[in-house]
Design an enzyme around this catalytic site. Structure first.
Site, PDB file in Angstrom:
ATOM      1  N   ASN A  10       0.907  -0.872  -0.343  1.00 50.70           N
ATOM      2  CA  ASN A  10       0.048  -0.354   0.318  1.00 50.70           C
ATOM      3  C   ASN A  10       0.759   1.105   0.151  1.00 50.70           C
ATOM      4  O   ASN A  10       1.519   1.808   0.972  1.00 50.70           O
ATOM      5  CB  ASN A  10      -0.829   0.035   1.041  1.00 50.70           C
ATOM      6  CG  ASN A  10      -1.538   1.200   1.311  1.00 50.70           C
ATOM      7  OD1 ASN A  10      -2.048   2.065   0.630  1.00 50.70           O
ATOM      8  ND2 ASN A  10      -2.574   1.521   2.441  1.00 50.70           N
ATOM      9  N   TRP A  11       0.918   2.070  -1.167  1.00 51.21           N
ATOM     10  CA  TRP A  11       1.832   3.080  -1.134  1.00 51.21           C
ATOM     11  C   TRP A  11       1.550   3.953  -0.707  1.00 51.21           C
ATOM     12  O   TRP A  11       1.684   4.915  -0.617  1.00 51.21           O
ATOM     13  CB  TRP A  11       2.043   2.995  -2.832  1.00 51.21           C
ATOM     14  CG  TRP A  11       2.783   2.281  -3.484  1.00 51.21           C
ATOM     15  CD1 TRP A  11       3.632   1.006  -2.638  1.00 51.21           C
ATOM     16  CD2 TRP A  11       3.463   1.882  -5.022  1.00 51.21           C
ATOM     17  NE1 TRP A  11       4.059   0.073  -3.937  1.00 51.21           N
ATOM     18  CE2 TRP A  11       4.161   1.148  -4.741  1.00 51.21           C
ATOM     19  CE3 TRP A  11       2.648   2.746  -6.233  1.00 51.21           C
ATOM     20  CZ2 TRP A  11       4.492  -0.202  -6.156  1.00 51.21           C
ATOM     21  CZ3 TRP A  11       3.800   2.343  -7.097  1.00 51.21           C
ATOM     22  CH2 TRP A  11       4.146   1.480  -7.402  1.00 51.21           C
ATOM     23  N   LYS A  12      -0.007   4.479  -0.503  1.00 53.88           N
ATOM     24  CA  LYS A  12      -0.679   5.255   0.081  1.00 53.88           C
ATOM     25  C   LYS A  12      -0.249   6.990  -0.294  1.00 53.88           C
ATOM     26  O   LYS A  12      -0.548   6.507  -1.390  1.00 53.88           O
ATOM     27  CB  LYS A  12      -0.001   5.743   1.642  1.00 53.88           C
ATOM     28  CG  LYS A  12      -0.083   4.384   2.993  1.00 53.88           C
ATOM     29  CD  LYS A  12       0.421   4.374   4.015  1.00 53.88           C
ATOM     30  CE  LYS A  12       0.183   3.154   4.859  1.00 53.88           C
ATOM     31  NZ  LYS A  12       0.380   3.409   6.219  1.00 53.88           N
ATOM     32  N   HIS A 100      -9.423   0.783   4.752  1.00 52.80           N
ATOM     33  CA  HIS A 100      -8.036   1.539   6.151  1.00 52.80           C
ATOM     34  C   HIS A 100      -8.482   2.506   7.135  1.00 52.80           C
ATOM     35  O   HIS A 100      -9.105   3.266   7.554  1.00 52.80           O
ATOM     36  CB  HIS A 100      -6.872   2.411   4.399  1.00 52.80           C
ATOM     37  CG  HIS A 100      -5.297   1.942   5.502  1.00 52.80           C
ATOM     38  ND1 HIS A 100      -5.366   2.540   6.114  1.00 52.80           N
ATOM     39  CD2 HIS A 100      -4.772   0.753   4.533  1.00 52.80           C
ATOM     40  CE1 HIS A 100      -3.807   2.570   6.823  1.00 52.80           C
ATOM     41  NE2 HIS A 100      -3.466   1.724   5.885  1.00 52.80           N
ATOM     42  N   GLU A 102      -6.696   5.208   7.816  1.00 54.44           N
ATOM     43  CA  GLU A 102      -6.378   5.956   7.398  1.00 54.44           C
ATOM     44  C   GLU A 102      -7.676   6.859   7.489  1.00 54.44           C
ATOM     45  O   GLU A 102      -7.937   8.139   7.287  1.00 54.44           O
ATOM     46  CB  GLU A 102      -4.950   6.103   7.241  1.00 54.44           C
ATOM     47  CG  GLU A 102      -3.990   6.419   7.264  1.00 54.44           C
ATOM     48  CD  GLU A 102      -3.092   5.232   6.940  1.00 54.44           C
ATOM     49  OE1 GLU A 102      -2.477   5.692   6.031  1.00 54.44           O
ATOM     50  OE2 GLU A 102      -1.624   5.811   7.376  1.00 54.44           O
ATOM     51  N   GLU A 172      -5.113  -4.459  10.846  1.00 55.50           N
ATOM     52  CA  GLU A 172      -3.992  -3.927  11.057  1.00 55.50           C
ATOM     53  C   GLU A 172      -4.456  -3.114  12.571  1.00 55.50           C
ATOM     54  O   GLU A 172      -4.602  -2.089  12.233  1.00 55.50           O
ATOM     55  CB  GLU A 172      -4.319  -2.600  10.122  1.00 55.50           C
ATOM     56  CG  GLU A 172      -3.942  -3.205   8.462  1.00 55.50           C
ATOM     57  CD  GLU A 172      -3.509  -2.091   7.930  1.00 55.50           C
ATOM     58  OE1 GLU A 172      -2.198  -2.535   7.410  1.00 55.50           O
ATOM     59  OE2 GLU A 172      -3.970  -1.435   7.916  1.00 55.50           O
ATOM     60  N   GLY A 178       3.596   2.524  10.617  1.00 50.68           N
ATOM     61  CA  GLY A 178       3.659   3.683  10.483  1.00 50.68           C
ATOM     62  C   GLY A 178       4.386   3.742  11.458  1.00 50.68           C
ATOM     63  O   GLY A 178       5.737   5.273  11.684  1.00 50.68           O
ATOM     64  N   SER A 218       3.488  -1.737  10.100  1.00 53.65           N
ATOM     65  CA  SER A 218       5.676  -1.873  10.272  1.00 53.65           C
ATOM     66  C   SER A 218       6.085  -2.922  10.003  1.00 53.65           C
ATOM     67  O   SER A 218       6.981  -3.970  10.635  1.00 53.65           O
ATOM     68  CB  SER A 218       5.761  -1.131  11.327  1.00 53.65           C
ATOM     69  OG  SER A 218       5.244   0.061  11.919  1.00 53.65           O
ATOM     70  N   GLY A 239       2.977  -0.938   4.047  1.00 52.73           N
ATOM     71  CA  GLY A 239       2.918   0.574   4.000  1.00 52.73           C
ATOM     72  C   GLY A 239       4.508   0.785   3.519  1.00 52.73           C
ATOM     73  O   GLY A 239       4.636   0.629   2.338  1.00 52.73           O
ATOM     74  N   GLY A 240       5.090   1.483   4.301  1.00 53.02           N
ATOM     75  CA  GLY A 240       6.424   2.079   4.501  1.00 53.02           C
ATOM     76  C   GLY A 240       7.780   1.819   3.126  1.00 53.02           C
ATOM     77  O   GLY A 240       7.841   2.015   2.781  1.00 53.02           O
TER      78      GLY A 240
HETATM   79  P1  13P Z   1       3.115   0.685   7.736  1.00 47.87           P
HETATM   80  O1  13P Z   1       3.460  -0.478   7.202  1.00 47.87           O
HETATM   81  O2  13P Z   1       3.970   1.632   6.958  1.00 47.87           O
HETATM   82  O3  13P Z   1       3.216   0.510   9.327  1.00 47.87           O
HETATM   83  O4  13P Z   1       1.715   0.878   6.926  1.00 47.87           O
HETATM   84  C1  13P Z   1       0.776  -0.544   7.376  1.00 47.87           C
HETATM   85  C2  13P Z   1      -0.535  -0.008   6.588  1.00 47.87           C
HETATM   86  O5  13P Z   1      -1.022   0.828   6.816  1.00 47.87           O
HETATM   87  C3  13P Z   1      -0.310  -0.557   5.275  1.00 47.87           C
HETATM   88  O6  13P Z   1      -1.803  -0.328   5.004  1.00 47.87           O
END
Ligand code: 13P
Length: 256
Positions: A10-12, A100, A102, A172, A178, A218, A239-240
């Site tokens: 997930n590149w956000k 998600h 967020e 999650e 993050g 993470s 994510g990251g």
């Molecule tokens: P991180 O891997 O950056 O913690 O993000 C997780 C996430 O929200 C994937 O959707």
């Protein structure tokens, strides 16, 4: 019942369409046919990158699958700024992340909206990756299962067992996203097992056995193997670490 794991990036709101093309091409050099036969891999770029990434995937016949980060539930209309599920399906999007944390926290997505989006994604022959998870406060006050299972029930109620079977749920924990803090493999397993049991209660044993449950929060190359060894963890939503093709490829390879 063996479920093929799904590892998703997930590149956000990161990587413009030029950067996205580079990232996908680099990833494609790093992943092998064996990787893809062991695990499904999806990337979820921002909307403005999707057409470019789709073109690369189709032209180079890449085995990675295309995903989106969210969508609206209506087919069309006066919804300025929104994207209809059918537009994504036309671009060969296979997976759509729904709910998600967020989106829930920063953009006011409710369980009711998540429910409508799950239905809309399925109606357009794509697979929802429905996200659920507790906040730190909820975890510390012993409400993890209650919160997560209520989100599962609210998102899935009214669906047919065969629709639920082919879905993905991403557990999650909000406090792990993050932050560099991840749930231990045992904690992730406990919650994923509870989610599977809830799916079984609502839709029967077959749906519970077939639905794929990812862990997200993470995830790194150093943590993925332990997570993936857990019997109820069928993949990772990253994510990251998915923004770096070397790291993401290692996650796929160590997680398979
Ligand atoms: P991180 O891997 O950056 O913690 O993000 C997780 C996430 O929200 C994937 O959707």
């Amino acid at each position: 019942m063996s479920r093929k794991p799904l590892i998703s990036g997930n590149w956000k709101m990161n990587l413009n369409h030029f950067e996205a093309i580079q990232c996908v091409q680099k990833l494609s050099y790093l992943l092998t046919k064996d990787d893809y036969s062991a695990v499904d891999v999806s990337v979820h770029p921002p909307f403005t990158d999707i057409r470019s990434v789709q073109t690369v995937i189709d032209a180079d016949e890449l085995l990675m699958q295309l995903g989106a980060q969210h969508c609206h539930w209506e087919e069309k209309g006066a919804f300025t700024g929104e994207i209809a599920p059918a537009f994504l399906a036309k671009l060969h999007v296979k997976y759509v992340i729904v709910g998600h944390s967020e989106r829930r926290e920063l953009f006011g997505e409710t369980d009711e909206m998540v429910h409508k989006k799950v239905a809309a994604v399925i109606a357009n022959q794509m697979t929802p990756i429905m996200c659920v998870g507790e906040t730190l406060d909820e975890r510390e006050t012993g409400q993890t299962e209650g919160k997560v299972l209520a989100q599962v029930a609210a998102g899935l109620v009214g669906r047919k067992p065969e629709q639920v079977s082919s879905m993905v749920i991403a557990y999650e924990p909000v406090w792990a996203i993050g932050t560099g803090r991840n749930a231990t493999a045992e904690d992730a397993q406990a919650v994923c097992a509870a989610i599977r049991a809830e799916v079984g209660r609502m839709f029967g044993a077959e749906a519970a056995a077939q639905i794929r449950i990812q862990y997200g929060g993470s995830v790194k190359a150093g943590t993925v193997a332990d997570l993936m060894k857990q019997p109820d963890v069928d993949g990772a939503l990253v994510g990251g670490a998915s923004l770096d093709p070397d790291e993401f490829a290692r996650i796929v390879q160590l997680g398979r």
